[in-house]
Design a protein around this motif. Structure first.
Motif, PDB file in Angstrom:
ATOM      1  N   ALA A 262     -31.701  13.339  27.259  1.00  0.00           N
ATOM      2  CA  ALA A 262     -30.071  13.533  26.734  1.00  0.00           C
ATOM      3  C   ALA A 262     -29.293  12.899  27.397  1.00  0.00           C
ATOM      4  N   LEU A 263     -29.642  12.527  28.862  1.00  0.00           N
ATOM      5  CA  LEU A 263     -28.566  11.799  29.428  1.00  0.00           C
ATOM      6  C   LEU A 263     -28.687  10.606  29.153  1.00  0.00           C
ATOM      7  N   SER A 264     -29.794   9.784  28.913  1.00  0.00           N
ATOM      8  CA  SER A 264     -29.717   8.398  28.326  1.00  0.00           C
ATOM      9  C   SER A 264     -28.922   8.424  27.014  1.00  0.00           C
ATOM     10  N   MET A 265     -29.340   9.224  26.205  1.00  0.00           N
ATOM     11  CA  MET A 265     -28.326   9.265  24.750  1.00  0.00           C
ATOM     12  C   MET A 265     -26.894   9.350  25.019  1.00  0.00           C
ATOM     13  N   THR A 266     -26.476  10.293  25.937  1.00  0.00           N
ATOM     14  CA  THR A 266     -25.298  10.389  26.040  1.00  0.00           C
ATOM     15  C   THR A 266     -24.409   9.013  26.794  1.00  0.00           C
ATOM     16  N   LEU A 267     -25.284   8.408  27.714  1.00  0.00           N
ATOM     17  CA  LEU A 267     -24.696   7.362  28.234  1.00  0.00           C
ATOM     18  C   LEU A 267     -24.640   6.286  27.321  1.00  0.00           C
ATOM     19  N   GLY A 268     -25.559   6.292  26.257  1.00  0.00           N
ATOM     20  CA  GLY A 268     -25.688   5.088  25.119  1.00  0.00           C
ATOM     21  C   GLY A 268     -24.338   5.301  24.523  1.00  0.00           C
ATOM     22  N   LEU A 269     -24.103   6.497  23.813  1.00  0.00           N
ATOM     23  CA  LEU A 269     -23.000   6.755  23.107  1.00  0.00           C
ATOM     24  C   LEU A 269     -21.578   6.468  23.664  1.00  0.00           C
ATOM     25  N   ALA A 270     -21.599   6.584  25.148  1.00  0.00           N
ATOM     26  CA  ALA A 270     -20.403   6.222  25.831  1.00  0.00           C
ATOM     27  C   ALA A 270     -20.151   4.900  25.985  1.00  0.00           C
ATOM     28  N   ARG A 271     -21.518   4.115  26.018  1.00  0.00           N
ATOM     29  CA  ARG A 271     -21.099   2.474  25.911  1.00  0.00           C
ATOM     30  C   ARG A 271     -20.499   1.993  24.704  1.00  0.00           C
ATOM     31  N   LEU A 272     -20.927   2.750  23.543  1.00  0.00           N
ATOM     32  CA  LEU A 272     -20.263   2.295  22.174  1.00  0.00           C
ATOM     33  C   LEU A 272     -18.928   2.676  22.308  1.00  0.00           C
ATOM     34  N   ASP A 273     -18.136   3.610  22.820  1.00  0.00           N
ATOM     35  CA  ASP A 273     -16.934   3.847  22.919  1.00  0.00           C
ATOM     36  C   ASP A 273     -16.034   3.325  23.899  1.00  0.00           C
TER      37      ASP A 273
ATOM     38  N   PRO B  96     -14.820  -0.022  26.092  1.00  0.00           N
ATOM     39  CA  PRO B  96     -14.324  -1.446  25.770  1.00  0.00           C
ATOM     40  C   PRO B  96     -15.364  -2.513  26.301  1.00  0.00           C
ATOM     41  N   PRO B  97     -16.007  -3.323  25.280  1.00  0.00           N
ATOM     42  CA  PRO B  97     -17.031  -4.001  25.617  1.00  0.00           C
ATOM     43  C   PRO B  97     -16.766  -4.929  27.006  1.00  0.00           C
ATOM     44  N   ASP B  98     -15.674  -5.290  27.211  1.00  0.00           N
ATOM     45  CA  ASP B  98     -15.639  -6.376  28.326  1.00  0.00           C
ATOM     46  C   ASP B  98     -14.884  -5.799  29.548  1.00  0.00           C
ATOM     47  N   GLY B  99     -14.617  -4.470  29.703  1.00  0.00           N
ATOM     48  CA  GLY B  99     -13.895  -3.883  30.798  1.00  0.00           C
ATOM     49  C   GLY B  99     -14.896  -3.431  31.750  1.00  0.00           C
ATOM     50  N   PRO B 100     -14.628  -3.235  32.932  1.00  0.00           N
ATOM     51  CA  PRO B 100     -15.684  -2.723  34.140  1.00  0.00           C
ATOM     52  C   PRO B 100     -16.288  -1.332  33.754  1.00  0.00           C
ATOM     53  N   LEU B 101     -15.828  -0.489  33.014  1.00  0.00           N
ATOM     54  CA  LEU B 101     -16.255   0.564  32.423  1.00  0.00           C
ATOM     55  C   LEU B 101     -17.669   0.407  32.016  1.00  0.00           C
ATOM     56  N   ALA B 102     -17.602  -0.737  31.005  1.00  0.00           N
ATOM     57  CA  ALA B 102     -18.724  -0.899  30.109  1.00  0.00           C
ATOM     58  C   ALA B 102     -20.049  -1.451  30.983  1.00  0.00           C
ATOM     59  N   ALA B 103     -19.723  -2.358  31.963  1.00  0.00           N
ATOM     60  CA  ALA B 103     -20.700  -2.744  32.984  1.00  0.00           C
ATOM     61  C   ALA B 103     -21.364  -1.483  33.783  1.00  0.00           C
ATOM     62  N   GLN B 104     -20.340  -0.576  34.308  1.00  0.00           N
ATOM     63  CA  GLN B 104     -20.778   0.516  35.050  1.00  0.00           C
ATOM     64  C   GLN B 104     -21.807   1.336  34.058  1.00  0.00           C
TER      65      GLN B 104
ATOM     66  N   ALA C  17     -23.305   0.527  31.468  1.00  0.00           N
ATOM     67  CA  ALA C  17     -24.902  -0.195  31.095  1.00  0.00           C
ATOM     68  C   ALA C  17     -25.579  -0.045  32.363  1.00  0.00           C
ATOM     69  N   ARG C  18     -25.253  -0.184  33.546  1.00  0.00           N
ATOM     70  CA  ARG C  18     -26.202   0.038  34.701  1.00  0.00           C
ATOM     71  C   ARG C  18     -26.747   1.433  34.716  1.00  0.00           C
ATOM     72  N   ALA C  19     -25.717   2.437  34.628  1.00  0.00           N
ATOM     73  CA  ALA C  19     -26.122   3.667  34.723  1.00  0.00           C
ATOM     74  C   ALA C  19     -27.218   4.197  33.550  1.00  0.00           C
ATOM     75  N   HIS C  20     -26.966   3.419  32.315  1.00  0.00           N
ATOM     76  CA  HIS C  20     -27.934   3.431  31.091  1.00  0.00           C
ATOM     77  C   HIS C  20     -29.309   3.083  31.436  1.00  0.00           C
ATOM     78  N   ALA C  21     -29.374   1.841  32.163  1.00  0.00           N
ATOM     79  CA  ALA C  21     -30.615   1.123  32.611  1.00  0.00           C
ATOM     80  C   ALA C  21     -31.265   1.916  33.699  1.00  0.00           C
ATOM     81  N   GLN C  22     -30.519   2.501  34.528  1.00  0.00           N
ATOM     82  CA  GLN C  22     -31.040   3.444  35.668  1.00  0.00           C
ATOM     83  C   GLN C  22     -31.814   4.546  35.058  1.00  0.00           C
ATOM     84  N   ALA C  23     -31.175   5.251  34.225  1.00  0.00           N
ATOM     85  CA  ALA C  23     -31.521   6.296  33.429  1.00  0.00           C
ATOM     86  C   ALA C  23     -32.958   6.071  32.660  1.00  0.00           C
ATOM     87  N   ASP C  24     -32.768   4.986  31.906  1.00  0.00           N
ATOM     88  CA  ASP C  24     -34.106   4.626  31.393  1.00  0.00           C
ATOM     89  C   ASP C  24     -35.127   4.291  32.282  1.00  0.00           C
TER      90      ASP C  24
END
Length: 442
Positions: free
Chosen positions: A262-273, A275-283, A285-292
């Motif tokens: 559930a956490l991985s799915m939530t992080l994936g949905l948050a990445r979609l919302d 901004p693709p080029d902002g610092p939040l997207a990078a963070q 992505a790292r959190a999503h990779a760590q959860a996986d």
């Protein structure tokens, strides 16, 4: 073949030159000391209990007399090792079988009730009474007649020389010695009597040990029943351990793993919302990779605790799954027409998995093979590789603990690994494909 009992030693021509005569002497002498201590303890306990009975304090002391045989029997079982190490009744080693059953519940009351109902407790009390009031005087008399009297005869020349020339010497208050020739003759007679006495001490010690075994070691039926109960308790421990492993596996699978999903799915949905080029997207992505990564590690941990494929599809499927996960190519030939008891499947699976892990880590093998079948009421599994060989389970490997686990089910684990290979791990577990109430694997 070296003698294992004093009776076997007595039948050998080198008995007098071995350590057995002195073991027998030590056994009888310590029996005298033990008997004196037991006599003093019993008399003191009864006397104190009788004197204090008027104030009710002595009643518990009198009651303790019933348990006086327990410590005495424990000492006697230890002393038996001096004289005989032969197998016990009915082919069991009675000295290794517990003399008493475990109480059904903790606490002094349960222990007292269990001991009072046991026949062994009363046999040991009878043995303590015999030791304190009858056996130790007999042992003291045997040692005196067999050793002390002959030793006095052997020492006659020395005693006569000490007394002075021309004086008379009374030996054992019965024989008057007046000259060295007579003294030397008595000394020679004493040596013969001493040799015969050492044989007599051996016979007396063997008889005493036989009586002790009869009273303080489990009888044939008791030993067999105790061994069966120990085997059942070991199997119950293994089954409880496996049940706990399955419970942990279910809790992790249905709890922590689902939360991570559930956490991985939530992080994936948050990445979609985001901004693709902002610092939040990078963070994110790292959190999503760590959860996986955590989810993948948790799945491997769950599989190592108790693979679901083993519970759902049985040993053959679980072995095939372990072979697929091995970095070394593994061919499997496991022919099991029916499911086996859970404890057997679990033990066999973890042996295969540990063997394949050792193949991948240490053998340098290019390929391995797992064969298994159920033959004549036994599960037989073999893991073979073409590696360098030289494996030594005694040097410390995971197979040592697995061998202990297999032995709980009356199974055997053997490792053949000559230098240069190949290495063969073979496990055999007696078990029916359809467990019954009498099946030790059920």
């Amino acid at each position: 073949m070296r003698p294992r009992t004093v009776w076997q030693a007595l039948a050998r021509p080198d008995y007098l030159l071995s350590s057995w005569p002195w073991r027998a002497v030590g056994y009888l002498l310590t029996g005298v000391v033990l008997g004196v201590v037991v006599l003093a303890g019993l008399v003191g306990l009864v006397a104190a209990g009788g004197l204090l009975a008027v104030v009710l304090v002595g009643l518990p002391l009198l009651g303790l007399t019933a348990f006086a045989g327990l410590p005495v029997a424990a000492v006697e079982r230890w002393r038996l090792g001096w004289l005989q190490k032969e197998p016990g009744p009915a082919g069991t080693d009675a000295a290794r079988v517990p003399a008493h059953v475990d109480p059904p519940a903790p606490g002094l009351r349960s222990w007292l009730g269990t001991r009072l109902r046991e026949a062994a407790t009363w046999r040991e009390l009878g043995h303590a009474l015999l030791t304190g009031f009858l056996l130790w005087p007999v042992e003291a008399l045997v040692v005196t007649v067999a050793l002390v009297c002959p030793a006095a005869l052997v020492a006659t020349p020395l005693l006569l020389a000490t007394a002075g020339e021309g004086r008379e010497l009374k030996v054992l208050k019965a024989v008057t010695v007046t000259g060295q020739a007579q003294a030397c003759a008595l000394a020679a007679l004493g040596l013969v009597a001493l040799a015969a006495g050492l044989y007599g001490v051996g016979v007396a010690a063997g008889a005493r040990a036989g009586l002790t075994r009869l009273l303080v070691l489990p009888r044939a039926g008791e030993a067999e029943a105790r061994v069966r109960e120990l085997a059942r308790s070991r199997v119950r421990l293994v089954e409880a351990f496996e049940a706990e492993r399955r419970r942990i596996e279910r809790d992790l699978h249905d709890g922590a793993q689902q939360r991570l999903v559930a956490l991985s799915m939530t992080l994936g949905l948050a990445r979609l919302d985001a901004p693709p080029d902002g610092p939040l997207a990078a963070q994110l992505a790292r959190a999503h990779a760590q959860a996986d990564a955590a989810l993948a590690e948790l799945r491997e941990l769950i599989h190592g605790i108790h693979p679901q494929v083993l519970a759902d599809y049985g040993l053959a499927a679980a072995v095939a799954d372990a072979a697929d996960r091995s970095p070394v190519p593994v061919a499997t030939e496991v022919d099991l027409p029916e499911r086996l008891p859970a404890a057997v499947e679990a033990a066999a699976y973890f042996v295969v998995r540990e063997a394949l892990a050792n193949v991948a880590r240490h053998s340098g093998a290019r390929r391995a093979r797992v064969r298994g079948a159920h033959r004549h009421g036994r599960l037989v599994l073999e893991v073979e590789d073409d590696g360098r060989g030289g494996a030594d389970p005694a040097a410390g490997s995971g197979l040592t603990g697995l061998g202990d686990r297999v032995s709980v089910l009356d199974g055997r684990l053997a490792v053949t690994s000559p230098p240069g290979g190949p290495t063969l791990v073979r496990v055999e577990i007696p078990c029916a494909t359809q467990p019954t109430a009498d099946d030790p694997c059920a």
